[in-house]
Design a protein around this motif. Structure first.
Motif: not given
Length: 202
Positions: A10-25
């Motif tokens: 299984a794979r997760l698509t990349p997160w297109e952002g930077d900085g601290r992650v405070t929540g995930v969808a």
């Protein structure tokens, strides 16, 4: 000589952002009851607009949006491959983003995986868009979560509106913070109301 096939992962698509992650969808596409083939790309397309909207609105607030690409296109009976991949994804997200709460957003087959895995310690909420929720599926894991279900009243598929209603009524005993919305005349795919459903889910 036959070349040994590598096991699928299984794979997760990349997160297109930077900085601290405070929540995930975490978005979970639909699929088939049984299939050992690769998932159809079309199943992802139905969630792409929602993913873009979530990313645009959530980026200033540290929201990471990932879509899960399953090993197989089907649930596959007792193997529950879709749920197994979702559990792997939740563990992986906890490793990448320690302490960040996760909301699972599942469509159809992915909806069942979302509700199955709601008991993971990272999960804060679950949203099901035309989720497949067979009679007898557990509800206790939803305690303490926020829950949203959206279903078309004309959904005559295996993931019927009647089943999600029965599930929601049972779940209300353990999770008072549950909302279920019906789309009058909407079928399983809800294509004519995509913008409304995406806005509600977001």
């Amino acid at each position: 000589m036959f070349r040994a096939q590598r096991p699928r992962t299984a794979r997760l698509t990349p997160w297109e952002g930077d900085g601290r992650v405070t929540g995930v969808a975490l978005l979970l596409p639909g699929g088939f009851l049984r299939s050992r083939r690769r998932p159809l790309k079309a199943a992802e397309l139905g969630l792409r607009e929602l993913a873009t909207g979530l990313a645009d609105r959530g980026r200033p607030h540290g929201l990471a949006v990932h879509l899960l690409r399953y090993r197989y296109g089907g649930w596959n009976g007792a193997d529950a491959d879709t749920a197994a991949d979702t559990h792997w994804a939740l563990d992986e997200l906890a490793r990448r983003h320690p302490g960040a709460p996760v909301v699972l957003i599942g469509n159809s087959l992915g909806g069942r995986a979302a509700f199955w895995c709601a008991g993971h310690p990272s999960v804060a909420g679950v949203a099901g868009i035309a989720p497949w929720l067979p009679s007898g599926d557990r509800v206790e894991q939803l305690a303490g979560r926020r829950v949203l279900i959206v279903h078309g009243t004309a959904d005559r598929s295996e993931a019927s509106a009647a089943r999600s209603l029965e599930y929601a009524l049972r779940a209300r005993r353990v999770v008072p913070d549950l909302a279920r919305y019906e789309v009058p005349g909407g079928n399983h795919y809800l294509l004519r109301r995509t913008a409304d459903i995406n806005a509600l889910t977001t």
